[in-house]
Design a protein around this motif. Structure first.
Motif, PDB file in Angstrom:
ATOM      1  N   VAL A  14       0.847  -1.197   0.000  1.00 13.48           N
ATOM      2  CA  VAL A  14       0.000   0.000   0.000  1.00 13.48           C
ATOM      3  C   VAL A  14       0.881   1.245   0.000  1.00 13.48           C
ATOM      4  N   ARG A  15       0.252   2.369  -0.266  1.00 16.14           N
ATOM      5  CA  ARG A  15       0.954   3.648  -0.163  1.00 16.14           C
ATOM      6  C   ARG A  15       0.074   4.619   0.599  1.00 16.14           C
ATOM      7  N   SER A  20       4.543  10.741   1.049  1.00 16.77           N
ATOM      8  CA  SER A  20       5.197   9.926   0.029  1.00 16.77           C
ATOM      9  C   SER A  20       5.959   8.749   0.642  1.00 16.77           C
ATOM     10  N   PHE A  21       5.192   7.765   1.118  1.00 11.76           N
ATOM     11  CA  PHE A  21       5.816   6.505   1.514  1.00 11.76           C
ATOM     12  C   PHE A  21       4.878   5.355   1.178  1.00 11.76           C
ATOM     13  N   ARG A  22       5.471   4.189   1.078  1.00 10.69           N
ATOM     14  CA  ARG A  22       4.723   2.975   0.785  1.00 10.69           C
ATOM     15  C   ARG A  22       5.237   1.869   1.680  1.00 10.69           C
ATOM     16  N   GLY A  23       4.526   0.764   1.739  1.00 10.36           N
ATOM     17  CA  GLY A  23       4.983  -0.324   2.586  1.00 10.36           C
ATOM     18  C   GLY A  23       4.130  -1.562   2.425  1.00 10.36           C
ATOM     19  N   VAL A  24       4.528  -2.600   3.158  1.00 13.72           N
ATOM     20  CA  VAL A  24       3.788  -3.857   3.152  1.00 13.72           C
ATOM     21  C   VAL A  24       3.173  -4.041   4.541  1.00 13.72           C
ATOM     22  N   VAL A  76      -3.964   3.650   0.213  1.00 18.51           N
ATOM     23  CA  VAL A  76      -4.485   3.190  -1.074  1.00 18.51           C
ATOM     24  C   VAL A  76      -3.586   2.048  -1.540  1.00 18.51           C
ATOM     25  N   ARG A  77      -4.127   1.198  -2.386  1.00 10.17           N
ATOM     26  CA  ARG A  77      -3.315   0.107  -2.937  1.00 10.17           C
ATOM     27  C   ARG A  77      -2.189   0.690  -3.776  1.00 10.17           C
ATOM     28  N   ASP A  78      -1.033   0.062  -3.668  1.00  8.22           N
ATOM     29  CA  ASP A  78       0.099   0.462  -4.504  1.00  8.22           C
ATOM     30  C   ASP A  78      -0.019  -0.305  -5.817  1.00  8.22           C
ATOM     31  N   GLU A  79      -0.119   0.406  -6.902  1.00  5.69           N
ATOM     32  CA  GLU A  79      -0.334  -0.215  -8.214  1.00  5.69           C
ATOM     33  C   GLU A  79       0.942  -0.374  -9.025  1.00  5.69           C
ATOM     34  N   THR A  80       2.099  -0.057  -8.441  1.00  2.08           N
ATOM     35  CA  THR A  80       3.338  -0.083  -9.212  1.00  2.08           C
ATOM     36  C   THR A  80       3.828  -1.504  -9.511  1.00  2.08           C
ATOM     37  N   GLY A  81       3.496  -2.458  -8.639  1.00  9.17           N
ATOM     38  CA  GLY A  81       4.016  -3.816  -8.800  1.00  9.17           C
ATOM     39  C   GLY A  81       5.454  -3.959  -8.336  1.00  9.17           C
ATOM     40  N   GLY A  99       0.863  -7.500  -6.334  1.00 10.61           N
ATOM     41  CA  GLY A  99       0.736  -6.479  -5.303  1.00 10.61           C
ATOM     42  C   GLY A  99       0.627  -7.013  -3.882  1.00 10.61           C
ATOM     43  N   LYS A 100       0.890  -8.315  -3.705  1.00 13.51           N
ATOM     44  CA  LYS A 100       0.783  -8.896  -2.365  1.00 13.51           C
ATOM     45  C   LYS A 100       1.903  -9.912  -2.176  1.00 13.51           C
ATOM     46  N   TYR A 101       2.523  -9.854  -0.981  1.00 11.90           N
ATOM     47  CA  TYR A 101       3.527 -10.832  -0.617  1.00 11.90           C
ATOM     48  C   TYR A 101       2.840 -12.059  -0.043  1.00 11.90           C
ATOM     49  N   ASP A 102       3.367 -13.252  -0.384  1.00 12.65           N
ATOM     50  CA  ASP A 102       2.791 -14.436   0.242  1.00 12.65           C
ATOM     51  C   ASP A 102       3.326 -14.546   1.670  1.00 12.65           C
ATOM     52  N   LEU A 103       2.654 -15.318   2.459  1.00 10.23           N
ATOM     53  CA  LEU A 103       2.946 -15.387   3.889  1.00 10.23           C
ATOM     54  C   LEU A 103       3.901 -16.504   4.260  1.00 10.23           C
TER      55      LEU A 103
END
Length: 108
Positions: A14-15, A20-24, A76-81, A99-103
Motif C-alpha cells: 500500500v501507499r 510519500s511513503f509505501r509499505g507492506v 491506497v493500494r500500490d499499483e506499481t508492482g 501487489g501482495k507478498y505471500d505469507l
C-alpha cells in the motif's frame, strides 16, 4: 458500535494517500490501538477516526526504512508492482505477486 472490516490484508503493498511513503502490511488492528500520545501528536485537522482499521507497515520512503502505523482512510493500494525494499520484508514474507507478498515467511 460499528464493526470494522479491514479493506487491506497482511502482505498487501500500500501507499499513503498524502505522504510519500509505501509499505507492506504486517499486522492489522480492527480499531485504533496505539498510545494517546501518538494519537494526540497528529494535528487535529488531520487526526483520523479511531473507529477504523489501523495498519502496521514495513514502510519506506526515498531516504529510509521504518515501521509505520496508518489509518485505513490514509491508505491506497500500490499499483506499481514494485517490491518493497524494507530489510525486514524478506524475514516475514515470501514472494511478491500481484501487489501482495505471500505469507511463507511467517510460517518459518
Amino acid at each position: 458500535m460499528q464493526t470494522s472490516h479491514a479493506k487491506f490484508t497482511i502482505g498487501e503493498v500500500v501507499r499513503h494517500r498524502v505522504h510519500s511513503f509505501r509499505g507492506v502490511i504486517f499486522d492489522v488492528d480492527p480499531v485504533f490501538s496505539n498510545t494517546e500520545e501518538w494519537y494526540n501528536a497528529i494535528p487535529a485537522e488531520n487526526r483520523p477516526s479511531r473507529d477504523q482499521p489501523f495498519y502496521h507497515l514495513l514502510a519506506e520512503n526515498e531516504t529510509s526504512y521504518y515501521v509505520a502505523y496508518v489509518s485505513e482512510q490514509n491508505l491506497v493500494r500500490d499499483e506499481t508492482g514494485e517490491p518493497v525494499d524494507h530489510p525486514e520484508v524478506g524475514e516475514m514474507f515470501g514472494l511478491l505477486s500481484d501487489g501482495k507478498y505471500d505469507l511463507d515467511g511467517l510460517l518459518h
